[in-house]
Design an enzyme around this catalytic site. Structure first.
Site, PDB file in Angstrom:
ATOM      1  N   HIS A   1       0.733  -1.175  -0.016  1.00 46.72           N
ATOM      2  CA  HIS A   1      -0.093  -0.079  -0.099  1.00 46.72           C
ATOM      3  C   HIS A   1       1.244   1.380  -0.038  1.00 46.72           C
ATOM      4  O   HIS A   1       2.074   1.086   0.660  1.00 46.72           O
ATOM      5  CB  HIS A   1      -0.901  -0.055   1.175  1.00 46.72           C
ATOM      6  CG  HIS A   1      -2.090   0.911   1.325  1.00 46.72           C
ATOM      7  ND1 HIS A   1      -1.633   2.313   1.386  1.00 46.72           N
ATOM      8  CD2 HIS A   1      -3.277   0.959   0.922  1.00 46.72           C
ATOM      9  CE1 HIS A   1      -2.740   2.906   1.350  1.00 46.72           C
ATOM     10  NE2 HIS A   1      -3.524   2.245   0.882  1.00 46.72           N
TER      11      HIS A   1
ATOM     12  N   GLU B   1      -3.779   2.297  -7.169  1.00 49.75           N
ATOM     13  CA  GLU B   1      -4.421   3.296  -6.486  1.00 49.75           C
ATOM     14  C   GLU B   1      -3.630   4.521  -6.505  1.00 49.75           C
ATOM     15  O   GLU B   1      -2.282   4.495  -5.855  1.00 49.75           O
ATOM     16  CB  GLU B   1      -4.277   2.948  -4.979  1.00 49.75           C
ATOM     17  CG  GLU B   1      -5.247   1.586  -4.577  1.00 49.75           C
ATOM     18  CD  GLU B   1      -5.447   1.775  -2.871  1.00 49.75           C
ATOM     19  OE1 GLU B   1      -6.562   1.712  -2.503  1.00 49.75           O
ATOM     20  OE2 GLU B   1      -4.386   1.479  -2.274  1.00 49.75           O
TER      21      GLU B   1
HETATM   22  P1  PGA Z   1      -9.719   5.944   0.602  1.00 54.04           P
HETATM   23  O1  PGA Z   1      -8.392   5.155   0.668  1.00 54.04           O
HETATM   24  O2  PGA Z   1     -10.807   4.988  -0.055  1.00 54.04           O
HETATM   25  O3  PGA Z   1      -9.858   6.427   1.805  1.00 54.04           O
HETATM   26  O4  PGA Z   1      -9.253   7.023  -0.460  1.00 54.04           O
HETATM   27  C1  PGA Z   1      -7.958   3.766  -0.140  1.00 54.04           C
HETATM   28  C2  PGA Z   1      -6.886   3.000   0.169  1.00 54.04           C
HETATM   29  O5  PGA Z   1      -5.878   3.656   0.698  1.00 54.04           O
HETATM   30  O6  PGA Z   1      -6.941   1.821  -0.134  1.00 54.04           O
END
Ligand code: PGA
Length: 246
Positions: A99, A169
């Site tokens: 992540h 992401e």
């Molecule tokens: P968020 O986070 O939905 O709060 O933008 C997503 C993530 O970090 O996996």
């Protein structure tokens, strides 16, 4: 190990550093996972100390249990760590690795992510491997190069579309309320699936400011196989809507 190819869509919650016993009581009273459609894989990833508690709550539910990270190491003198086999012992079927918060705040490299994913696969746990660019990288037009570099170095040699999930992401979209346009999301997912031939059949999740009001249009995109949800997954009513959006 769960066979990823058996699912059409994957909806994963990442609670990050948010949880308490009161929160869990409230959450599992309110969440309704009974109406999840067949073919949809719903995952909850709490902080590790609450994993057993969640596991008991999830017994009568169709949701799977995930962790947010695992150690690079399998055992030994590594204070504060939790190994992949410990996750397995505690009923984790999925584990997020790489992540951006771990890459940026804790200095995790793609090489580390690869080793963690290998440890997980060896224990029969499905890794959810995250990749994504910063705003500066996006503005410099280097998103695809960054993703290529991260994907090439973060996925283990013996990975397959049946064992590993990829999550795209964009870092600037996480927790910011900003979301790339639908065209941008589809284009990046298509780049990963089509241009980097190796990942053709992989399930690719989108993550970054997903909520019940935008999830349907994101899930409807041709190259999106699910979502990874942070903030909005902390509200059980909101997460129920997201689970049922497929
Ligand atoms: P968020 O986070 O939905 O709060 O933008 C997503 C993530 O970090 O996996």
């Amino acid at each position: 190990m769960i066979e990823i190819n058996e699912f059409d869509k994957i909806i994963a919650a990442n609670w990050k550093l948010n949880c308490s016993l009161d929160f869990l009581k409230h959450y599992f009273n309110k969440i309704n996972s009974n109406d999840i459609k067949p073919g949809v894989c719903g995952i909850i990833s709490p902080p590790l100390v609450y994993i057993q508690n969640c596991s008991l709550h999830l017994k009568s539910s169709s949701l799977f249990l995930g962790a947010q990270d695992c150690s690079l190491y399998n055992k030994g003198a590594y204070t504060g760590e939790n190994s992949a086999s410990m996750l397995k012992d505690n009923n984790c079927q999925f584990c997020i690795v790489g992540h951006s918060e771990r890459r940026q705040i804790f200095g995790e490299t793609s090489k580390d992510v690869k080793k963690k994913a290998e440890n997980l696969i060896n224990q029969g746990i499905n890794p959810i491997i995250c990749v994504g660019e910063t705003l500066a990288e996006k503005n410099a037009g280097s998103t695809k190069n960054i993703l290529y570099e991260q994907l090439s170095n973060s996925l283990p040699e013996k990975s397959s579309s049946n064992s590993i999930i990829i999550a795209y992401e964009p870092i600037w979209a996480i927790g910011s309320g900003l979301v790339p346009s639908l065209e941008e999301i589809n284009d990046i997912h298509s780049y990963i699936k089509s241009d980097i031939n190796k990942f053709k059949n992989y399930k690719i999740l989108y993550g970054g400011s997903v909520k019940s009001s935008n999830v349907k249009e994101i899930l409807n995109l041709e190259n999106v196989d699910g979502v990874l949800v942070g903030g909005a997954s902390l509200d059980p009513i909101e997460f129920t809507k997201i689970l049922n959006a497929c």
